[in-house]
Design a protein around this motif. Sequence first.
Motif, PDB file in Angstrom:
ATOM      1  N   GLY A  57     -24.304 -15.827   9.897  1.00  0.00           N
ATOM      2  CA  GLY A  57     -25.347 -15.358   8.806  1.00  0.00           C
ATOM      3  C   GLY A  57     -25.823 -14.271   9.471  1.00  0.00           C
ATOM      4  N   THR A  58     -25.868 -13.903  10.582  1.00  0.00           N
ATOM      5  CA  THR A  58     -26.306 -12.445  10.937  1.00  0.00           C
ATOM      6  C   THR A  58     -25.532 -11.254  10.355  1.00  0.00           C
ATOM      7  OG1 THR A  58     -26.910 -13.360  13.199  1.00  0.00           O
ATOM      8  CG2 THR A  58     -26.937 -11.258  13.061  1.00  0.00           C
ATOM      9  N   ALA A  59     -24.408 -11.430  10.178  1.00  0.00           N
ATOM     10  CA  ALA A  59     -23.646 -10.676   9.568  1.00  0.00           C
ATOM     11  C   ALA A  59     -22.255 -11.137   8.993  1.00  0.00           C
ATOM     12  CB  ALA A  59     -23.039  -9.450  10.735  1.00  0.00           C
ATOM     13  N   THR A  60     -21.611 -10.458   8.275  1.00  0.00           N
ATOM     14  CA  THR A  60     -20.577 -10.910   7.264  1.00  0.00           C
ATOM     15  C   THR A  60     -19.206 -10.100   7.584  1.00  0.00           C
ATOM     16  OG1 THR A  60     -20.712  -9.673   5.310  1.00  0.00           O
ATOM     17  CG2 THR A  60     -21.849 -11.823   5.706  1.00  0.00           C
ATOM     18  N   GLU A  61     -18.277 -10.813   7.505  1.00  0.00           N
ATOM     19  CA  GLU A  61     -16.796 -10.211   7.448  1.00  0.00           C
ATOM     20  C   GLU A  61     -16.877  -9.083   6.594  1.00  0.00           C
ATOM     21  OE1 GLU A  61     -12.822 -11.700   7.968  1.00  0.00           O
ATOM     22  OE2 GLU A  61     -13.913 -13.754   8.630  1.00  0.00           O
ATOM     23  N   LYS A  62     -17.310  -9.147   5.163  1.00  0.00           N
ATOM     24  CA  LYS A  62     -17.328  -8.164   4.514  1.00  0.00           C
ATOM     25  C   LYS A  62     -18.163  -6.963   4.514  1.00  0.00           C
ATOM     26  CE  LYS A  62     -15.677 -11.307   1.216  1.00  0.00           C
ATOM     27  NZ  LYS A  62     -15.451 -11.917  -0.023  1.00  0.00           N
ATOM     28  N   GLY A  63     -19.179  -7.175   5.620  1.00  0.00           N
ATOM     29  CA  GLY A  63     -20.257  -6.107   5.877  1.00  0.00           C
ATOM     30  C   GLY A  63     -19.824  -4.618   6.388  1.00  0.00           C
ATOM     31  N   ASN A  64     -20.516  -3.784   6.118  1.00  0.00           N
ATOM     32  CA  ASN A  64     -20.221  -2.557   6.908  1.00  0.00           C
ATOM     33  C   ASN A  64     -20.394  -2.756   8.451  1.00  0.00           C
ATOM     34  OD1 ASN A  64     -19.887  -1.379   4.321  1.00  0.00           O
ATOM     35  ND2 ASN A  64     -22.130  -0.672   4.350  1.00  0.00           N
ATOM     36  N   LEU A  65     -19.527  -2.145   9.199  1.00  0.00           N
ATOM     37  CA  LEU A  65     -19.490  -2.206  10.610  1.00  0.00           C
ATOM     38  C   LEU A  65     -19.422  -0.766  11.336  1.00  0.00           C
ATOM     39  CD1 LEU A  65     -19.395  -4.639  12.673  1.00  0.00           C
ATOM     40  CD2 LEU A  65     -17.039  -4.142  12.957  1.00  0.00           C
ATOM     41  N   GLU A  66     -20.399  -0.689  12.233  1.00  0.00           N
ATOM     42  CA  GLU A  66     -20.226   0.822  12.984  1.00  0.00           C
ATOM     43  C   GLU A  66     -20.058   0.616  14.318  1.00  0.00           C
ATOM     44  OE1 GLU A  66     -22.335   4.313  10.388  1.00  0.00           O
ATOM     45  OE2 GLU A  66     -23.519   2.882  11.314  1.00  0.00           O
ATOM     46  N   ILE A  67     -19.242   1.059  15.161  1.00  0.00           N
ATOM     47  CA  ILE A  67     -19.095   0.926  16.593  1.00  0.00           C
ATOM     48  C   ILE A  67     -19.693   2.204  17.277  1.00  0.00           C
ATOM     49  CG2 ILE A  67     -17.655   0.460  18.611  1.00  0.00           C
ATOM     50  CD1 ILE A  67     -15.935  -1.380  16.579  1.00  0.00           C
ATOM     51  N   LEU A  68     -20.282   2.170  18.224  1.00  0.00           N
ATOM     52  CA  LEU A  68     -21.173   3.325  19.026  1.00  0.00           C
ATOM     53  C   LEU A  68     -20.816   3.094  20.423  1.00  0.00           C
ATOM     54  CD1 LEU A  68     -23.193   1.967  16.546  1.00  0.00           C
ATOM     55  CD2 LEU A  68     -24.670   4.380  17.227  1.00  0.00           C
ATOM     56  N   THR A  69     -20.680   4.327  21.043  1.00  0.00           N
ATOM     57  CA  THR A  69     -20.639   4.248  22.668  1.00  0.00           C
ATOM     58  C   THR A  69     -21.673   5.209  23.097  1.00  0.00           C
ATOM     59  OG1 THR A  69     -18.816   5.915  22.660  1.00  0.00           O
ATOM     60  CG2 THR A  69     -18.257   3.478  22.694  1.00  0.00           C
ATOM     61  N   GLY A  70     -22.273   4.711  24.373  1.00  0.00           N
ATOM     62  CA  GLY A  70     -23.104   5.748  24.722  1.00  0.00           C
ATOM     63  C   GLY A  70     -23.954   4.974  25.817  1.00  0.00           C
ATOM     64  N   ASN A  71     -25.522   4.962  25.615  1.00  0.00           N
ATOM     65  CA  ASN A  71     -26.342   4.373  26.436  1.00  0.00           C
ATOM     66  C   ASN A  71     -27.623   3.920  25.551  1.00  0.00           C
ATOM     67  OD1 ASN A  71     -28.252   6.686  26.587  1.00  0.00           O
ATOM     68  ND2 ASN A  71     -26.672   7.384  28.166  1.00  0.00           N
ATOM     69  N   ASP A  72     -28.488   3.396  26.108  1.00  0.00           N
ATOM     70  CA  ASP A  72     -29.759   3.067  25.230  1.00  0.00           C
ATOM     71  C   ASP A  72     -30.504   4.254  24.828  1.00  0.00           C
ATOM     72  OD1 ASP A  72     -29.210   0.403  25.501  1.00  0.00           O
ATOM     73  OD2 ASP A  72     -30.794  -0.148  27.039  1.00  0.00           O
ATOM     74  N   GLU A  73     -30.395   5.467  25.444  1.00  0.00           N
ATOM     75  CA  GLU A  73     -31.125   6.558  24.934  1.00  0.00           C
ATOM     76  C   GLU A  73     -30.260   7.141  23.560  1.00  0.00           C
ATOM     77  OE1 GLU A  73     -31.329   9.148  28.288  1.00  0.00           O
ATOM     78  OE2 GLU A  73     -32.842   8.061  29.268  1.00  0.00           O
ATOM     79  N   SER A  74     -28.895   7.207  23.834  1.00  0.00           N
ATOM     80  CA  SER A  74     -28.372   7.975  22.656  1.00  0.00           C
ATOM     81  C   SER A  74     -26.935   7.448  22.604  1.00  0.00           C
ATOM     82  CB  SER A  74     -28.154   9.415  22.858  1.00  0.00           C
ATOM     83  OG  SER A  74     -27.471  10.145  21.804  1.00  0.00           O
ATOM     84  N   ALA A  75     -26.500   6.934  21.571  1.00  0.00           N
ATOM     85  CA  ALA A  75     -25.180   6.551  21.401  1.00  0.00           C
ATOM     86  C   ALA A  75     -24.466   7.196  20.195  1.00  0.00           C
ATOM     87  CB  ALA A  75     -25.104   5.054  21.018  1.00  0.00           C
ATOM     88  N   ASP A  76     -23.053   7.614  20.355  1.00  0.00           N
ATOM     89  CA  ASP A  76     -22.412   8.177  19.345  1.00  0.00           C
ATOM     90  C   ASP A  76     -21.645   7.067  18.584  1.00  0.00           C
ATOM     91  OD1 ASP A  76     -23.167  10.662  20.196  1.00  0.00           O
ATOM     92  OD2 ASP A  76     -21.463  11.024  21.486  1.00  0.00           O
ATOM     93  N   ILE A  77     -21.419   7.456  17.013  1.00  0.00           N
ATOM     94  CA  ILE A  77     -20.699   6.649  16.244  1.00  0.00           C
ATOM     95  C   ILE A  77     -19.445   7.205  16.299  1.00  0.00           C
ATOM     96  CG2 ILE A  77     -20.449   5.945  13.819  1.00  0.00           C
ATOM     97  CD1 ILE A  77     -23.054   6.841  13.198  1.00  0.00           C
ATOM     98  N   ILE A  78     -18.351   6.233  16.841  1.00  0.00           N
ATOM     99  CA  ILE A  78     -16.987   6.604  16.922  1.00  0.00           C
ATOM    100  C   ILE A  78     -16.191   5.748  15.775  1.00  0.00           C
ATOM    101  CG2 ILE A  78     -17.283   7.204  19.312  1.00  0.00           C
ATOM    102  CD1 ILE A  78     -15.872   4.213  19.900  1.00  0.00           C
ATOM    103  N   PHE A  79     -16.604   4.775  15.155  1.00  0.00           N
ATOM    104  CA  PHE A  79     -15.833   4.194  14.238  1.00  0.00           C
ATOM    105  C   PHE A  79     -16.651   3.366  13.127  1.00  0.00           C
ATOM    106  CE2 PHE A  79     -13.847   0.195  12.977  1.00  0.00           C
ATOM    107  CZ  PHE A  79     -12.379   0.500  12.630  1.00  0.00           C
ATOM    108  N   ALA A  80     -16.015   3.528  11.928  1.00  0.00           N
ATOM    109  CA  ALA A  80     -16.900   2.924  10.892  1.00  0.00           C
ATOM    110  C   ALA A  80     -15.862   1.940   9.945  1.00  0.00           C
ATOM    111  CB  ALA A  80     -17.354   3.974   9.975  1.00  0.00           C
ATOM    112  N   LYS A  81     -16.372   0.892   9.659  1.00  0.00           N
ATOM    113  CA  LYS A  81     -15.276  -0.113   8.944  1.00  0.00           C
ATOM    114  C   LYS A  81     -16.246  -0.195   7.518  1.00  0.00           C
ATOM    115  CE  LYS A  81     -13.571  -4.574   8.742  1.00  0.00           C
ATOM    116  NZ  LYS A  81     -14.268  -4.906   7.579  1.00  0.00           N
ATOM    117  N   ASP A  82     -15.571   0.117   6.443  1.00  0.00           N
ATOM    118  CA  ASP A  82     -16.522  -0.299   5.244  1.00  0.00           C
ATOM    119  C   ASP A  82     -16.337  -1.850   4.841  1.00  0.00           C
ATOM    120  OD1 ASP A  82     -17.650   2.286   5.071  1.00  0.00           O
ATOM    121  OD2 ASP A  82     -15.719   2.865   3.807  1.00  0.00           O
TER     122      ASP A  82
END
Length: 463
Positions: free
Chosen positions: A438-463
């Motif tokens: 219920g927090t998120a769904t399989e059909k929802g948008n998904l982004e994956i980021l790498t970095g640290n708590d100060e700054s993280a880059d978006i490296i992958f996006a799934k619509d």
Amino acid sequence: MKKLQVLYIAAFFAVCLVPFVGMAVTGQESSSENRTLAEFPQLKTEEGINVQWLNDAGEYFQDHFAFRNELVTANALINGKILGTSTASGVIQGTDGWLYYKDSLEDYLGENLLKDRSLYNISHILSLMQEYLAEKNVQFAFTVAPNKNSLYDENMPYYDSYKVSDNKNLINLQKYLKNENVSYVDLYEPLAKADEILYHKRDSHWNNKGAACASDFLLEGLGKEHESYTDETYTVKTDFTGDLDEMLYPLATTPEDEIYYDRQTTFAYVGEVGSNFDPRITTVNPVKTGSLVMYRDSFGNALLPFMADAYGNAYFSRGIPYQLTDVDTMVADTVVVERAERFLPEMAESAPVMPAPERTVSTGEDKADPEAVKDLEIITQGNYLKISGRIAEKYLDTESRIYVRTDGDKVYEAFPNDVTLDDGSTDCGGFTLYLPVGTATEKGNLEILTGNDESADIIFAKD
């Protein structure tokens, strides 16, 4: 002459038939080996005729022929007692009757040690567990049971003593544990300083006195009030059979000394318990307070009574991955993770089952790349949505954190973990996280980021 040849041939075939006839008379041979024996193959499978039936039947016979244990023992005695070599693939034949687990050999020699990213994965997994438990006001501690040859290597055979380095996974891991502020109780140093041997010669584990010492150090590290066994009286009985001894000499084991303390424990098992190696064990103690959940391995067999005797109730689990719901079920105030030193590589591979922590991060560059994440999987597992995959190496530094943002809204931190690939190699860039259904769904948008708590880059996006 011809008559003698016929008798010789008949005798030869009669000897060859003994294992087959013996199987019919005595039934299947059991085995003390630490592996799963082959099952009798089916001639027909779901896919049709089993074309590998003869090969499978051969493997079954090899594992179950009559008098197998007798022949295995005889062969092992000849090699071990006369030639000084081990016939069991998992056992190292040491000198002066000592046996060692071969799983620990690479670490002992300093070969193929864990990479820095794997060491970070272990320590950060433990750090996230500790953070989650702290929010519940639950105390946490991690400890490692040293390999026998880390403490007592004087009887390692000479051909296994050419060390590449003095580094070990545990030594290297401690720096990362400190960086991650993981509550770590060191058992190696106090056990190494003891003026007596606290492990069995023909088993891979500590004896009862070693377990008592380990429990004292662990409970002291937790600040838990307990009665020390340092000056406790005990009886010595020569009635212990080692696991390595059984693997190597199934029918010719050598009993060795075991220590039995005279003090009576006050805890009781809940329900039927076959042995302390059962996968899940619950204990109660009417004269003690506190509630413990302990995730442990086989070193916990001897450790269990001492820990159970210090808490009002305790739950001991060998289950992996660790199910943090146990903490709520037991209303625990303390959680301990104990692992054998030789199993540290496995710790990097398994993320505990618990809700992923929510984070607030500043978004850096958008480097969305469809090749940045491999083997992305989103499945429902019980009450959780499990999201896992592997990050391409170029997007990770040694201590990069991995985040998942759902529907462009909330950001959660994933557990970093190792993944064993089909070719046997290890990818240190794996990740796993659990979100309540219920927090998120399989059909929802998904982004994956790498970095640290100060700054993280978006490296992958799934619509």
